[in-house]
Design an enzyme around this catalytic site. Structure first.
Site, PDB file in Angstrom:
ATOM      1  N   ASP A  72      -9.615   1.358   3.989  1.00 25.58           N
ATOM      2  CA  ASP A  72      -8.614   2.373   4.288  1.00 25.58           C
ATOM      3  C   ASP A  72      -8.644   3.519   3.274  1.00 25.58           C
ATOM      4  O   ASP A  72      -8.387   4.675   3.616  1.00 25.58           O
ATOM      5  CB  ASP A  72      -7.224   1.736   4.321  1.00 25.58           C
ATOM      6  CG  ASP A  72      -6.998   0.905   5.578  1.00 25.58           C
ATOM      7  OD1 ASP A  72      -7.878   0.919   6.469  1.00 25.58           O
ATOM      8  OD2 ASP A  72      -5.942   0.242   5.672  1.00 25.58           O
ATOM      9  N   GLU A 146       1.395   8.959   2.250  1.00 27.89           N
ATOM     10  CA  GLU A 146       2.633   9.313   1.568  1.00 27.89           C
ATOM     11  C   GLU A 146       2.448  10.400   0.519  1.00 27.89           C
ATOM     12  O   GLU A 146       1.354  10.604  -0.004  1.00 27.89           O
ATOM     13  CB  GLU A 146       3.268   8.080   0.898  1.00 27.89           C
ATOM     14  CG  GLU A 146       2.560   7.585  -0.348  1.00 27.89           C
ATOM     15  CD  GLU A 146       1.416   6.646  -0.077  1.00 27.89           C
ATOM     16  OE1 GLU A 146       0.368   6.824  -0.748  1.00 27.89           O
ATOM     17  OE2 GLU A 146       1.535   5.762   0.778  1.00 27.89           O
ATOM     18  N   THR A 186       3.032   0.922   6.033  1.00 32.12           N
ATOM     19  CA  THR A 186       2.412  -0.363   5.700  1.00 32.12           C
ATOM     20  C   THR A 186       1.647  -0.302   4.385  1.00 32.12           C
ATOM     21  O   THR A 186       0.884  -1.223   4.064  1.00 32.12           O
ATOM     22  CB  THR A 186       1.456  -0.808   6.826  1.00 32.12           C
ATOM     23  OG1 THR A 186       0.516   0.250   7.101  1.00 32.12           O
ATOM     24  CG2 THR A 186       2.219  -1.144   8.096  1.00 32.12           C
ATOM     25  N   GLY A 187       1.832   0.777   3.616  1.00 31.80           N
ATOM     26  CA  GLY A 187       1.119   0.950   2.350  1.00 31.80           C
ATOM     27  C   GLY A 187       2.043   0.844   1.152  1.00 31.80           C
ATOM     28  O   GLY A 187       2.778  -0.132   0.976  1.00 31.80           O
ATOM     29  N   SER A 189       4.797   2.341   0.437  1.00 35.11           N
ATOM     30  CA  SER A 189       6.211   2.232   0.783  1.00 35.11           C
ATOM     31  C   SER A 189       6.605   0.779   1.047  1.00 35.11           C
ATOM     32  O   SER A 189       7.669   0.320   0.607  1.00 35.11           O
ATOM     33  CB  SER A 189       6.511   3.101   2.014  1.00 35.11           C
ATOM     34  OG  SER A 189       7.860   2.958   2.425  1.00 35.11           O
ATOM     35  N   LEU A 190       5.762   0.044   1.745  1.00 36.74           N
ATOM     36  CA  LEU A 190       6.050  -1.364   2.042  1.00 36.74           C
ATOM     37  C   LEU A 190       6.159  -2.181   0.759  1.00 36.74           C
ATOM     38  O   LEU A 190       7.052  -3.022   0.617  1.00 36.74           O
ATOM     39  CB  LEU A 190       4.954  -1.938   2.949  1.00 36.74           C
ATOM     40  CG  LEU A 190       5.103  -3.405   3.353  1.00 36.74           C
ATOM     41  CD1 LEU A 190       6.355  -3.618   4.190  1.00 36.74           C
ATOM     42  CD2 LEU A 190       3.868  -3.865   4.136  1.00 36.74           C
TER      43      LEU A 190
END
Length: 290
Positions: A72, A146, A186-187, A189-190
């Site tokens: 990713d 983000e 899902t990065g 922030s999670l």
């Protein structure tokens, strides 16, 4: 003959066969192959010297698609090469399963067959755009995951005053603050306690990083909002980041983020589902008590 661009870093030993398969298939389909300078410079075992280099953000409209070889992180870097052209991106994961690079080495043959049979569509993802008094990030002032404000070189917290569409929202005492897209939910922030949002939900997430007030929680806002920030820091400077890229900035600057006027266009092969990836990555349903 149509053109295909490829970006990546060092190809590992256990990925060489898959990458060779990909290159041979492109040649079989009569594609003219161009590669990034990074991919060419970092590989010796598998040489890319026969292929010409492309120039990031220049003439990208002339390509059919760009392939990202890696995880990713490599795909996020590929988006900075594509820029505003919205060139379709094919994410081929040469490592562990990714949320963005969803074509694995195991399903590469099948995925390429489906692509060249037109059994695919485009997964259009919202980007964030960053604005400041300074010209930062060399024109690559956008992010898929983000935007973050993070303390720098000190254990002291920073104070971030946040305004939503010009109206005062909150003052955050924290190690940092981020604004994440649904893709970025899902990065980072999670990992900071933010919620997971489906990729095409038209929202952003404001997620504090280690807040010093326990009643502060992540907040979901409309993607049509504009967020403005004013920062206080004891050492007078802090870091701002867009995905994995960061720069130092003076505390006197006013920063803002909003939805970009262009998007990231990911190639989605039919049969590969975000929900399948989500369950697998987060081990949902794999509890041995079930």
């Amino acid at each position: 003959m149509s053109k295909v661009a490829i970006h990546g870093h060092q190809i590992t030993e256990n990925s060489i066969d898959s990458v060779r398969t990909f290159l041979e298939r492109l040649k079989k389909e009569n594609k003219e192959i161009y590669v990034s300078s990074i991919l060419k410079d970092k590989n010796q075992t598998l040489s890319f010297e026969e292929f010409p280099e492309y120039q990031p953000r220049q003439d990208m409209e002339s390509f059919e698609f760009i392939a990202s070889l890696g995880g990713d992180g490599t795909l996020l870097e590929t988006i900075t090469h594509v820029g505003k052209s919205e060139l379709p991106i094919m994410g081929i994961n040469t490592g562990r399963l990714g949320f963005l690079a969803t074509i694995s080495k195991d399903n590469l043959h099948e995925a390429l067959d489906l692509y060249f049979q037109d059994e695919y569509d485009f997964d259009v993802r919202t980007l964030l755009q960053f604005h400041s008094d300074d010209q930062l990030f060399a024109g690559k002032n956008f992010a898929l995951n983000e935007f973050s404000i993070i303390r720098k070189d000190t254990s002291s917290m920073i104070v971030v005053k946040c305004y939503l569409d010009g109206e005062y929202l909150n003052t955050y005492w924290a190690d940092g603050l981020m604004v994440a897209t649904p893709t970025g939910s899902t990065g980072y922030s999670l990992s900071c306690g933010g919620p997971i949002i489906m990729p095409h939900t038209k929202n952003f997430i404001i997620t504090p990083v280690s807040p010093h007030n326990l009643n502060v929680r992540p907040l979901i806002i409309s993607e049509d909002s504009k967020l403005t920030f004013k920062i206080e820091s004891r050492n007078q400077s802090f870091l701002v980041s867009l995905d994995s890229r960061s720069e130092s900035i003076d505390h006197s600057k006013t920063l803002s983020v909003s939805k970009a006027d262009f998007s990231a266009k990911l190639i989605r092969i039919k049969g590969i589902s975000f929900l399948d990836t989500l369950r697998t990555k987060l081990s949902w349903g794999f509890d041995k008590r079930n």
